[in-house]
Motif scaffolding. Structure first.
Motif, PDB file in Angstrom:
ATOM      1  N   LEU A 193     -10.938  -5.027  -1.236  1.00  0.00           N
ATOM      2  CA  LEU A 193     -11.108  -3.661  -1.735  1.00  0.00           C
ATOM      3  C   LEU A 193      -9.840  -2.851  -1.487  1.00  0.00           C
ATOM      4  CD1 LEU A 193     -12.876  -1.545  -3.037  1.00  0.00           C
ATOM      5  CD2 LEU A 193     -13.881  -1.044  -0.799  1.00  0.00           C
ATOM      6  N   SER A 194      -9.194  -3.071  -0.341  1.00  0.00           N
ATOM      7  CA  SER A 194      -7.938  -2.378  -0.056  1.00  0.00           C
ATOM      8  C   SER A 194      -6.860  -2.767  -1.068  1.00  0.00           C
ATOM      9  CB  SER A 194      -7.477  -2.722   1.364  1.00  0.00           C
ATOM     10  OG  SER A 194      -6.253  -2.076   1.653  1.00  0.00           O
ATOM     11  N   ALA A 195      -6.865  -4.053  -1.488  1.00  0.00           N
ATOM     12  CA  ALA A 195      -5.903  -4.498  -2.508  1.00  0.00           C
ATOM     13  C   ALA A 195      -6.168  -3.811  -3.840  1.00  0.00           C
ATOM     14  CB  ALA A 195      -5.980  -6.016  -2.668  1.00  0.00           C
ATOM     15  N   TYR A 196      -7.457  -3.593  -4.176  1.00  0.00           N
ATOM     16  CA  TYR A 196      -7.795  -2.841  -5.393  1.00  0.00           C
ATOM     17  C   TYR A 196      -7.241  -1.420  -5.285  1.00  0.00           C
ATOM     18  CZ  TYR A 196     -11.307  -6.507  -6.302  1.00  0.00           C
ATOM     19  OH  TYR A 196     -11.956  -7.687  -6.532  1.00  0.00           O
ATOM     20  N   GLU A 197      -7.454  -0.799  -4.119  1.00  0.00           N
ATOM     21  CA  GLU A 197      -7.070   0.601  -3.946  1.00  0.00           C
ATOM     22  C   GLU A 197      -5.548   0.775  -3.924  1.00  0.00           C
ATOM     23  OE1 GLU A 197      -9.022   2.335  -0.605  1.00  0.00           O
ATOM     24  OE2 GLU A 197     -10.967   2.428  -1.624  1.00  0.00           O
ATOM     25  N   SER A 198      -4.836  -0.247  -3.493  1.00  0.00           N
ATOM     26  CA  SER A 198      -3.376  -0.154  -3.462  1.00  0.00           C
ATOM     27  C   SER A 198      -2.739  -0.541  -4.794  1.00  0.00           C
ATOM     28  CB  SER A 198      -2.822  -1.055  -2.357  1.00  0.00           C
ATOM     29  OG  SER A 198      -3.100  -2.412  -2.630  1.00  0.00           O
ATOM     30  N   GLY A 199      -3.562  -1.065  -5.718  1.00  0.00           N
ATOM     31  CA  GLY A 199      -3.054  -1.468  -7.025  1.00  0.00           C
ATOM     32  C   GLY A 199      -2.473  -2.859  -7.057  1.00  0.00           C
ATOM     33  N   LEU A 200      -2.595  -3.626  -5.950  1.00  0.00           N
ATOM     34  CA  LEU A 200      -2.065  -4.985  -5.922  1.00  0.00           C
ATOM     35  C   LEU A 200      -2.919  -5.944  -6.725  1.00  0.00           C
ATOM     36  CD1 LEU A 200      -1.055  -5.241  -2.152  1.00  0.00           C
ATOM     37  CD2 LEU A 200       0.460  -4.914  -4.115  1.00  0.00           C
TER      38      LEU A 200
END
Length: 517
Positions: free
Chosen positions: A83-90
């Motif tokens: 989810l953090s990767a989604y939020e960072s745009g990665l």
């Protein structure tokens, strides 16, 4: 938490507090957070919504898991890192995770920063009361963009896309006994998307970054061609084709327009290939024609030859070997002297068509002609680029060459050579059940030609038992039925024939009308 993240959270907390005091919705608060934080902290839209709700990553994960449990689905693999990767745009969420994130935040994908409607085809917006609150105050710039999109929506196009999204969502639900068969609404959606692409091609600013993403997606679909269930892949491919069509409906710079036409040709051709696997030769031909129209706009001889070679498989598989031979020769002429996949593919189709036209009679001149065509194919393959030799959909691989060479030799009655080549092909298709099945059916035909009826039945039965119901399409059923008829002609009381028939007919459904094969 770093100082930068702490400051971002503090700003978001203040905006949220003021927004709640002013009775604004979470979606409105998320827009304000994004406008305030994106420039300084690169805050994405999806992260803005979590901050607007005032919850942690773990809270979102638990809500998603609860929704999966509500829908009686296995526990998802999503965690805080993803989810953090989604939020960072990665990373970008897949269709299923995006659907559930939209459900958690009660917004559409566009509000989270992703193009296109949700896979479910339904609205995730908040209650009507909250919607009225949106209209009571001046809209923020981001809201105005969503309420008044620059592209006029086409109701029919949206409905076709929604049909495919609902089909794809049903296919993703492992606990749902969903039919893999093409039906009327799906056929209508396929034809609607293809027809609108035709209209756009004959009638006729997307960013270069978006084009790069679409090209990567097109290549990815090609890789999935032999490993993903046909109907599911068709939905994904056609949704991408519909997005490309929307971009092409506006005039683009020449270089971008050419790239769009190339993708349209590839996606249309891939759709035709999938529809061959699904047994709908009429709709497959329509998509190949659309692909030819798009390819003609690029002026790329190799691409035009690829479309033509792929189209030649329709009459080859569905009974008109002479037309397949003509299309293969046309593909060869289009390719010219340019090293490309069609240079290897077209001679193979020629050889297969010649073998079919021979009617199983091993006339020396026919055998020699077919073998010369196979030799041309091997020579052309050796001169292809490495990346084309590894691309199963848009290129031509060594295992495909082995497979089709074995098929030709089988049809010519050259069983000794065929057995050797088919054994080599089988080792190269360990993870591709559809092609494995066709190879084993050819092996059974070889044993039958050599007079070993019992072994032919055993090999054929094993081949059908290994293929799943979703892959038991007409592409498999037709050669399997041909094998059954040949066995009955040789020995109608062959041991194991009843078991073979049972496997062949275990999931036969009535043929479709109005577009089915």
């Amino acid at each position: 938490m770093s100082g930068r993240q702490h400051k971002e959270t503090e700003i978001a907390r203040r905006i949220r507090a003021k927004g709640l005091a002013a009775q604004r919705t979470s979606a409105q608060i998320a827009d304000e957070i994004h406008e305030a934080c994106s420039a300084h902290f690169s805050t994405t839209r999806i992260k803005s919504h979590r901050l607007a709700h005032g919850i942690a990553l773990a809270d979102v994960i638990e809500q998603v898991r609860a929704l999966f449990e509500r829908d009686s689905k296995p526990t998802p693999g999503i965690g805080e890192t993803l989810l953090s990767a989604y939020e960072s745009g990665l990373k970008r969420p897949g269709p299923e995770y995006l659907h559930y994130l939209c459900t958690v935040y009660r917004v559409e994908p566009a509000a989270l920063g992703y193009d296109g409607p949700c896979i479910c085809g339904n609205s995730h917006r908040a209650t009507p009361k909250l919607a009225e609150q949106v209209l009571e105050r001046p809209a923020l710039p981001a809201e105005r963009e969503r309420l008044h999109p620059s592209v006029d929506s086409v109701p029919d196009a949206e409905e076709d896309e929604n049909i495919l999204r609902r089909t794809l969502l049903n296919l993703l639900r492992a606990d749902t006994a969903f039919s893999q068969q093409l039906d009327g609404p799906i056929l209508g959606a396929c034809e609607g998307i293809r027809r609108r692409m035709d209209e756009t091609l004959v009638a006729a600013t997307v960013s270069a970054a978006m084009l790069d993403q679409w090209e990567e997606a097109t290549i990815s679909f090609g890789r999935q061609y032999t490993t993903t269930a046909p109907l599911r892949l068709l939905c994904d491919v056609l949704l991408e084709l519909s997005a490309v069509r929307t971009a092409m409906s506006r005039r683009q710079p020449i270089d971008l327009q050419e790239r769009l036409c190339r993708m349209a040709a590839q996606l249309s051709g891939l759709s035709g290939m999938i529809l061959i696997n699904l047994g709908d030769h009429r709709l497959a031909r329509s998509f190949f024609r659309t692909g030819r129209t798009a390819a003609d706009e690029t002026g790329d001889r190799a691409l035009r030859a690829w479309i033509c070679a792929r189209e030649s498989l329709v009459p080859l598989y569905f009974g008109d070997a002479r037309e397949a031979l003509n299309l293969a020769k046309k593909s060869r002429d289009l390719a010219g002297s340019t090293p490309c996949p069609a240079q290897a593919m077209a001679p193979v189709v020629e050889a297969r068509a010649l073998a079919m036209l021979s009617g199983g009679e091993s006339k020396k001149e026919v055998v020699d002609q077919a073998k010369r065509a196979l030799a041309r194919a091997r020579s052309a393959f050796s001169h292809m680029k490495t990346e084309d030799q590894e691309d199963v959909a848009f290129g031509y691989t060594e295992r495909q060459l082995y497979f089709y060479q074995g098929d030709v030799l089988t049809k010519l009655g050259q069983t000794i050579e065929a057995e050797v080549v088919l054994d080599q092909a089988l080792t190269k298709y360990e993870d591709h059940i559809l092609d494995q099945t066709l190879i084993r059916l050819d092996q059974a035909q070889c044993r039958l030609i050599d007079g070993d009826v019992k072994e032919a039945v055993v090999i054929g039965t094993r081949a059908l038992s290994l293929v799943s119901d979703e892959h038991l399409t007409e592409l498999i059923v037709r050669p399997a039925m041909a094998l059954e008829q040949a066995i009955m002609a040789s020995d109608p009381n062959a041991p194991g024939l009843d078991a073979y028939r049972a496997e062949l007919r275990r999931s036969r459904r009535p043929q479709l009308k109005g577009g089915g094969a």
